[in-house]
Design a protein around this motif. Structure first.
Motif, PDB file in Angstrom:
ATOM      1  N   VAL A 166       0.870  -1.180   0.000  1.00  0.00           N
ATOM      2  CA  VAL A 166       0.000   0.000   0.000  1.00  0.00           C
ATOM      3  C   VAL A 166       0.902   1.224   0.000  1.00  0.00           C
ATOM      4  N   ASN A 167       0.647   2.173  -0.890  1.00  0.00           N
ATOM      5  CA  ASN A 167       1.430   3.409  -0.863  1.00  0.00           C
ATOM      6  C   ASN A 167       0.540   4.600  -1.189  1.00  0.00           C
ATOM      7  N   TYR A 168       0.946   5.743  -0.671  1.00  0.00           N
ATOM      8  CA  TYR A 168       0.163   6.967  -0.839  1.00  0.00           C
ATOM      9  C   TYR A 168       0.916   7.932  -1.744  1.00  0.00           C
ATOM     10  N   LYS A 169       0.207   8.493  -2.746  1.00  0.00           N
ATOM     11  CA  LYS A 169       0.846   9.445  -3.647  1.00  0.00           C
ATOM     12  C   LYS A 169      -0.206  10.383  -4.243  1.00  0.00           C
ATOM     13  N   ASN A 170       0.037  11.692  -4.111  1.00  0.00           N
ATOM     14  CA  ASN A 170      -0.804  12.713  -4.732  1.00  0.00           C
ATOM     15  C   ASN A 170      -2.294  12.541  -4.402  1.00  0.00           C
ATOM     16  N   GLY A 171      -2.566  12.288  -3.109  1.00  0.00           N
ATOM     17  CA  GLY A 171      -3.958  12.190  -2.677  1.00  0.00           C
ATOM     18  C   GLY A 171      -4.634  10.877  -2.991  1.00  0.00           C
ATOM     19  N   GLN A 172      -3.866   9.908  -3.489  1.00  0.00           N
ATOM     20  CA  GLN A 172      -4.422   8.595  -3.826  1.00  0.00           C
ATOM     21  C   GLN A 172      -3.739   7.518  -2.981  1.00  0.00           C
ATOM     22  N   LEU A 173      -4.533   6.601  -2.460  1.00  0.00           N
ATOM     23  CA  LEU A 173      -3.987   5.432  -1.788  1.00  0.00           C
ATOM     24  C   LEU A 173      -4.006   4.290  -2.788  1.00  0.00           C
ATOM     25  N   ASN A 174      -2.826   3.750  -3.077  1.00  0.00           N
ATOM     26  CA  ASN A 174      -2.693   2.726  -4.121  1.00  0.00           C
ATOM     27  C   ASN A 174      -2.419   1.362  -3.480  1.00  0.00           C
ATOM     28  N   PHE A 175      -3.254   0.402  -3.816  1.00  0.00           N
ATOM     29  CA  PHE A 175      -3.157  -0.947  -3.254  1.00  0.00           C
ATOM     30  C   PHE A 175      -2.649  -1.900  -4.331  1.00  0.00           C
ATOM     31  N   THR A 176      -1.716  -2.746  -3.938  1.00  0.00           N
ATOM     32  CA  THR A 176      -1.143  -3.712  -4.873  1.00  0.00           C
ATOM     33  C   THR A 176      -1.286  -5.128  -4.321  1.00  0.00           C
ATOM     34  N   HIS A 177      -1.749  -6.039  -5.166  1.00  0.00           N
ATOM     35  CA  HIS A 177      -1.825  -7.471  -4.853  1.00  0.00           C
ATOM     36  C   HIS A 177      -2.600  -7.732  -3.552  1.00  0.00           C
ATOM     37  N   LYS A 178      -3.799  -7.150  -3.479  1.00  0.00           N
ATOM     38  CA  LYS A 178      -4.642  -7.347  -2.307  1.00  0.00           C
ATOM     39  C   LYS A 178      -5.725  -8.384  -2.603  1.00  0.00           C
ATOM     40  N   TRP A 211      -7.739   9.576  -0.891  1.00  0.00           N
ATOM     41  CA  TRP A 211      -7.504   9.347   0.542  1.00  0.00           C
ATOM     42  C   TRP A 211      -6.916  10.593   1.191  1.00  0.00           C
ATOM     43  N   ASN A 212      -7.390  10.897   2.407  1.00  0.00           N
ATOM     44  CA  ASN A 212      -6.804  11.966   3.210  1.00  0.00           C
ATOM     45  C   ASN A 212      -7.009  11.644   4.685  1.00  0.00           C
ATOM     46  N   SER A 213      -6.624  12.552   5.562  1.00  0.00           N
ATOM     47  CA  SER A 213      -6.701  12.279   6.996  1.00  0.00           C
ATOM     48  C   SER A 213      -8.144  12.088   7.463  1.00  0.00           C
ATOM     49  N   ASP A 214      -9.087  12.814   6.847  1.00  0.00           N
ATOM     50  CA  ASP A 214     -10.498  12.647   7.211  1.00  0.00           C
ATOM     51  C   ASP A 214     -11.009  11.262   6.821  1.00  0.00           C
ATOM     52  N   THR A 215     -10.567  10.787   5.652  1.00  0.00           N
ATOM     53  CA  THR A 215     -10.952   9.446   5.213  1.00  0.00           C
ATOM     54  C   THR A 215     -10.390   8.399   6.165  1.00  0.00           C
ATOM     55  N   GLU A 216      -9.131   8.594   6.579  1.00  0.00           N
ATOM     56  CA  GLU A 216      -8.495   7.672   7.525  1.00  0.00           C
ATOM     57  C   GLU A 216      -9.271   7.610   8.835  1.00  0.00           C
ATOM     58  N   LYS A 217      -9.665   8.780   9.337  1.00  0.00           N
ATOM     59  CA  LYS A 217     -10.410   8.828  10.600  1.00  0.00           C
ATOM     60  C   LYS A 217     -11.768   8.143  10.449  1.00  0.00           C
ATOM     61  N   ALA A 218     -12.437   8.388   9.327  1.00  0.00           N
ATOM     62  CA  ALA A 218     -13.732   7.749   9.083  1.00  0.00           C
ATOM     63  C   ALA A 218     -13.591   6.233   8.986  1.00  0.00           C
ATOM     64  N   MET A 219     -12.510   5.771   8.369  1.00  0.00           N
ATOM     65  CA  MET A 219     -12.239   4.335   8.265  1.00  0.00           C
ATOM     66  C   MET A 219     -12.083   3.721   9.647  1.00  0.00           C
ATOM     67  N   GLN A 220     -11.318   4.402  10.512  1.00  0.00           N
ATOM     68  CA  GLN A 220     -11.039   3.873  11.842  1.00  0.00           C
ATOM     69  C   GLN A 220     -12.307   3.767  12.689  1.00  0.00           C
ATOM     70  N   HIS A 221     -13.238   4.683  12.477  1.00  0.00           N
ATOM     71  CA  HIS A 221     -14.405   4.753  13.367  1.00  0.00           C
ATOM     72  C   HIS A 221     -15.719   4.385  12.681  1.00  0.00           C
ATOM     73  N   GLY A 222     -15.622   3.745  11.515  1.00  0.00           N
ATOM     74  CA  GLY A 222     -16.818   3.211  10.876  1.00  0.00           C
ATOM     75  C   GLY A 222     -17.812   4.265  10.455  1.00  0.00           C
ATOM     76  N   SER A 223     -17.332   5.400   9.950  1.00  0.00           N
ATOM     77  CA  SER A 223     -18.249   6.483   9.604  1.00  0.00           C
ATOM     78  C   SER A 223     -18.148   6.900   8.131  1.00  0.00           C
ATOM     79  N   PHE A 224     -17.818   5.947   7.254  1.00  0.00           N
ATOM     80  CA  PHE A 224     -17.853   6.227   5.825  1.00  0.00           C
ATOM     81  C   PHE A 224     -19.275   6.638   5.414  1.00  0.00           C
ATOM     82  N   ASP A 225     -19.376   7.588   4.499  1.00  0.00           N
ATOM     83  CA  ASP A 225     -20.665   7.953   3.919  1.00  0.00           C
ATOM     84  C   ASP A 225     -21.076   6.857   2.922  1.00  0.00           C
ATOM     85  N   LEU A 226     -22.269   6.293   3.102  1.00  0.00           N
ATOM     86  CA  LEU A 226     -22.683   5.156   2.280  1.00  0.00           C
ATOM     87  C   LEU A 226     -22.829   5.540   0.814  1.00  0.00           C
ATOM     88  N   ASP A 227     -23.471   6.675   0.533  1.00  0.00           N
ATOM     89  CA  ASP A 227     -23.674   7.077  -0.866  1.00  0.00           C
ATOM     90  C   ASP A 227     -22.337   7.308  -1.573  1.00  0.00           C
TER      91      ASP A 227
END
Length: 256
Positions: A166-178, A211-227
């Motif tokens: 997993v690597n972060y670049k230019n506001g994107q979180l890139n996942f490889t071989h998941k 991805w950003n810090s707000d997205t990370e916080k939402a991920m940790q606490h189960g508060s992603f917006d469903l839509d």
């Protein structure tokens, strides 16, 4: 004499564990919490640690080490209280029902003790944080994950030779071989909903998302917006459909 020696050794080990639990943030190295299976295998034995996270700017992760198909060690870095309880009770993130007032900050944990690893983590949570959980059957909202577009435009099948990364670049979180269940688990945690995977997908994939810090916080606490989540996975060729099922839940409560 042999019995006395065994008791003495047991007391010494227990004392060491108690010290680590009480003063874990001083007694263990940061490197011990690296969420990597090979590195976890090399961490010293007889550690049982729960501490406020020392890694607030890293992505929350939990990793396991198995011996003979049995869980032998577990480590968590910068994970929410709910995620730590899910690990302790060996259940899905969304099966953990929290009461008001539970800790909102994230934790690191480490168990390298011999024996029942998750049981020891449960005991440590009860002693240190004052919480336990009981199982009960509940009717729970869930989401069915399905394939809407068989071409899966946002998911690229990963070659066997690729490394899991997993690597972060230019506001994107890139996942490889998941593996696909990594996506399922992420959706479950981010939405705080049980995800029923009906895609039939079993490959490993490369994909990315904003991805950003707000997205990370939402991920940790189960508060992603469903839509918003639906729009993201629609670009991958996937969809979510609401349903309701009866299943086991783990209801967290203050220890008596």
């Amino acid at each position: 004499m042999k019995k006395i020696l065994m008791i003495t050794v047991g007391v010494v080990i227990l004392a060491a564990v108690v010290v680590v639990m009480a003063e874990g943030h001083h007694a263990v190295k940061n490197a011990y919490f690296e969420p990597d299976t090979d590195k976890l295998r090399q961490v010293p034995a007889n550690l049982l640690v729960i501490q406020p996270t020392r890694f607030p700017h890293t992505h929350g992760k939990i990793r396991h080490y198995h011996e003979n198909e049995n869980l032998a060690r577990t480590v968590g870095r910068n994970v929410s209280f709910q995620a730590m309880m899910a690990e302790a009770y060996d259940c899905d993130f969304a099966q953990v029902i929290l009461p008001p007032g539970t800790p909102q900050d994230n934790f690191d944990f480490l168990v390298t003790m011999r024996g029942h690893v998750r049981e020891q983590l449960r005991t440590a949570i009860q002693k240190q944080l004052g919480y336990t959980a009981h199982r009960e059957t509940r009717s729970m909202d869930a989401l069915i994950l399905k394939v809407n577009d068989p071409s899966l435009p946002g998911l690229m099948v990963s070659a066997d030779s690729e490394s899991n990364d997993v690597n972060y670049k230019n506001g994107q979180l890139n996942f490889t071989h998941k593996p696909f269940d990594y996506i399922v688990d992420g959706l479950s945690q981010g939405l705080d909903k049980l995800i029923l995977d009906q895609t039939g997908l079993t490959n490993c994939y490369d994909f990315s998302l904003a991805w950003n810090s707000d997205t990370e916080k939402a991920m940790q606490h189960g508060s992603f917006d469903l839509d918003r989540t639906k729009k993201v996975i629609a670009d991958w060729g996937l969809g979510l459909q609401p349903t309701n099922i009866s299943m086991n839940a783990y209801v967290v409560e203050k220890a008596r």
